[in-house]
Design a protein around this motif. Structure first.
Motif, PDB file in Angstrom:
ATOM      1  N   ALA A  23       0.770  -1.197  -0.096  1.00  0.00           N
ATOM      2  CA  ALA A  23       0.058   0.054  -0.025  1.00  0.00           C
ATOM      3  C   ALA A  23       0.926   1.340  -0.043  1.00  0.00           C
ATOM      4  O   ALA A  23       1.932   1.424   0.705  1.00  0.00           O
ATOM      5  N   THR A  24       0.448   2.176  -0.892  1.00  0.00           N
ATOM      6  CA  THR A  24       1.278   3.412  -0.964  1.00  0.00           C
ATOM      7  C   THR A  24       0.310   4.379  -0.066  1.00  0.00           C
ATOM      8  O   THR A  24      -0.975   4.528  -0.240  1.00  0.00           O
ATOM      9  N   VAL A  25       0.962   5.198   0.656  1.00  0.00           N
ATOM     10  CA  VAL A  25       0.075   6.095   1.642  1.00  0.00           C
ATOM     11  C   VAL A  25       0.576   7.697   1.601  1.00  0.00           C
ATOM     12  O   VAL A  25       1.838   7.917   1.562  1.00  0.00           O
ATOM     13  N   GLY A  26      -0.481   8.221   1.964  1.00  0.00           N
ATOM     14  CA  GLY A  26      -0.018   9.926   1.721  1.00  0.00           C
ATOM     15  C   GLY A  26      -1.224  10.553   2.476  1.00  0.00           C
ATOM     16  O   GLY A  26      -2.287   9.833   3.107  1.00  0.00           O
ATOM     17  N   ILE A  27      -1.161  11.820   2.473  1.00  0.00           N
ATOM     18  CA  ILE A  27      -2.203  12.710   3.005  1.00  0.00           C
ATOM     19  C   ILE A  27      -3.277  13.248   1.992  1.00  0.00           C
ATOM     20  O   ILE A  27      -2.520  13.397   0.806  1.00  0.00           O
ATOM     21  N   THR A  28      -4.453  13.333   2.141  1.00  0.00           N
ATOM     22  CA  THR A  28      -5.497  13.881   1.103  1.00  0.00           C
ATOM     23  C   THR A  28      -4.975  15.412   0.676  1.00  0.00           C
ATOM     24  O   THR A  28      -4.449  16.002   1.586  1.00  0.00           O
ATOM     25  N   ASP A  29      -5.572  15.832  -0.190  1.00  0.00           N
ATOM     26  CA  ASP A  29      -5.709  17.189  -0.673  1.00  0.00           C
ATOM     27  C   ASP A  29      -6.305  17.938   0.304  1.00  0.00           C
ATOM     28  O   ASP A  29      -5.910  19.033   0.617  1.00  0.00           O
ATOM     29  N   PHE A  30      -7.300  17.443   0.878  1.00  0.00           N
ATOM     30  CA  PHE A  30      -7.980  18.034   1.853  1.00  0.00           C
ATOM     31  C   PHE A  30      -7.108  18.470   3.219  1.00  0.00           C
ATOM     32  O   PHE A  30      -7.032  19.590   3.749  1.00  0.00           O
ATOM     33  N   ASP A  86      12.183  18.266  -0.825  1.00  0.00           N
ATOM     34  CA  ASP A  86      11.027  18.980  -1.312  1.00  0.00           C
ATOM     35  C   ASP A  86       9.955  18.533  -0.648  1.00  0.00           C
ATOM     36  O   ASP A  86       8.864  18.124  -1.272  1.00  0.00           O
ATOM     37  N   PRO A  87       9.669  18.915   0.670  1.00  0.00           N
ATOM     38  CA  PRO A  87       8.424  18.545   1.459  1.00  0.00           C
ATOM     39  C   PRO A  87       7.230  19.317   0.593  1.00  0.00           C
ATOM     40  O   PRO A  87       6.015  18.520   0.833  1.00  0.00           O
ATOM     41  N   GLU A  88       7.479  20.275  -0.080  1.00  0.00           N
ATOM     42  CA  GLU A  88       6.158  20.960  -0.718  1.00  0.00           C
ATOM     43  C   GLU A  88       5.523  20.225  -1.712  1.00  0.00           C
ATOM     44  O   GLU A  88       4.415  20.480  -2.197  1.00  0.00           O
ATOM     45  N   LYS A  89       6.236  19.103  -2.252  1.00  0.00           N
ATOM     46  CA  LYS A  89       5.494  18.026  -3.111  1.00  0.00           C
ATOM     47  C   LYS A  89       4.028  17.576  -2.352  1.00  0.00           C
ATOM     48  O   LYS A  89       3.237  17.174  -3.481  1.00  0.00           O
ATOM     49  N   VAL A  90       4.109  17.557  -1.157  1.00  0.00           N
ATOM     50  CA  VAL A  90       2.822  17.146  -0.485  1.00  0.00           C
ATOM     51  C   VAL A  90       1.780  18.061  -0.829  1.00  0.00           C
ATOM     52  O   VAL A  90       0.480  17.833  -0.957  1.00  0.00           O
ATOM     53  N   ASN A  91       2.098  19.276  -0.966  1.00  0.00           N
ATOM     54  CA  ASN A  91       1.017  20.621  -1.338  1.00  0.00           C
ATOM     55  C   ASN A  91       0.767  20.275  -2.598  1.00  0.00           C
ATOM     56  O   ASN A  91      -0.450  20.542  -3.027  1.00  0.00           O
ATOM     57  N   THR A  92       1.678  20.390  -3.410  1.00  0.00           N
ATOM     58  CA  THR A  92       1.522  20.467  -5.018  1.00  0.00           C
ATOM     59  C   THR A  92       1.032  19.191  -5.691  1.00  0.00           C
ATOM     60  O   THR A  92       0.068  19.398  -6.985  1.00  0.00           O
ATOM     61  N   ASP A  93       1.277  17.973  -5.065  1.00  0.00           N
ATOM     62  CA  ASP A  93       0.869  16.782  -5.830  1.00  0.00           C
ATOM     63  C   ASP A  93       0.635  15.768  -4.755  1.00  0.00           C
ATOM     64  O   ASP A  93       1.306  14.840  -4.667  1.00  0.00           O
ATOM     65  N   PRO A  94      -0.407  15.804  -4.024  1.00  0.00           N
ATOM     66  CA  PRO A  94      -0.671  14.911  -2.577  1.00  0.00           C
ATOM     67  C   PRO A  94      -0.791  13.513  -3.016  1.00  0.00           C
ATOM     68  O   PRO A  94      -0.523  12.755  -2.273  1.00  0.00           O
ATOM     69  N   TYR A  95      -1.271  13.324  -4.098  1.00  0.00           N
ATOM     70  CA  TYR A  95      -1.828  11.871  -4.816  1.00  0.00           C
ATOM     71  C   TYR A  95      -0.522  11.277  -5.429  1.00  0.00           C
ATOM     72  O   TYR A  95      -0.762  10.292  -6.098  1.00  0.00           O
ATOM     73  N   GLY A  96       0.241  12.040  -5.884  1.00  0.00           N
ATOM     74  CA  GLY A  96       1.563  11.648  -6.938  1.00  0.00           C
ATOM     75  C   GLY A  96       2.999  11.599  -6.233  1.00  0.00           C
ATOM     76  O   GLY A  96       3.024  10.750  -5.363  1.00  0.00           O
ATOM     77  N   ASP A  97       3.725  12.646  -6.547  1.00  0.00           N
ATOM     78  CA  ASP A  97       4.891  12.812  -6.184  1.00  0.00           C
ATOM     79  C   ASP A  97       5.018  12.924  -4.658  1.00  0.00           C
ATOM     80  O   ASP A  97       5.905  13.011  -3.732  1.00  0.00           O
TER      81      ASP A  97
END
Length: 126
Positions: A23-30, A86-97
């Motif tokens: 499973a790949t995990v990240g945080i949502t756009d919300f 590059d932690p801002e990738k979480v802001n710019t592309d939360p479901y990708g990079d």
């Protein structure tokens, strides 16, 4: 608001992409919008086996620090190293990079307890 239908979600605003037993995990756009500008992502649980809902790391934004909760039990097998510089990738592309960790799932039955995109939309009032 972007809520892809091919993903599963948690009430803690993580998304999960299941591919076999990983499973790949990240945080949502919300979540990233609520947090604001993300300046640091910390995961010190690489190669550790954790239970569902255990804290696997933290995300630090300009205004706050939030724990990250593991949506499925398993071993953290990979961390997205690019987030260190590059932690801002979480802001710019939360479901990708902006993905955070990959988990080798130890209990596939837990997948059924995750939210669908429709359930998640209802949770956040989207």
């Amino acid at each position: 608001m972007n809520i892809p239908t091919n993903l599963k979600y948690t009430k803690d605003h993580e998304w999960v992409l299941v591919d076999g037993d990983v499973a790949t995990v990240g945080i949502t756009d919300f979540a990233q919008k609520e947090l604001g500008d993300i300046v640091y992502v910390e995961v010190e649980t690489l190669d550790q086996t954790l239970d569902k809902d255990e804290v696997f790391g933290t995300v630090e934004a300009v205004k706050t620090v939030s724990d990250l909760f593991l949506p499925l039990s398993g071993e953290i097998i990979e961390f997205n190293d690019s987030l260190e510089s590059d932690p801002e990738k979480v802001n710019t592309d939360p479901y990708g990079d902006g993905w955070m960790v990959k988990v080798k799932i130890s209990d596939a039955s837990e997948i059924d307890a995750l939210l669908s995109s429709e359930d998640y939309k209802a949770l956040i009032g989207a």
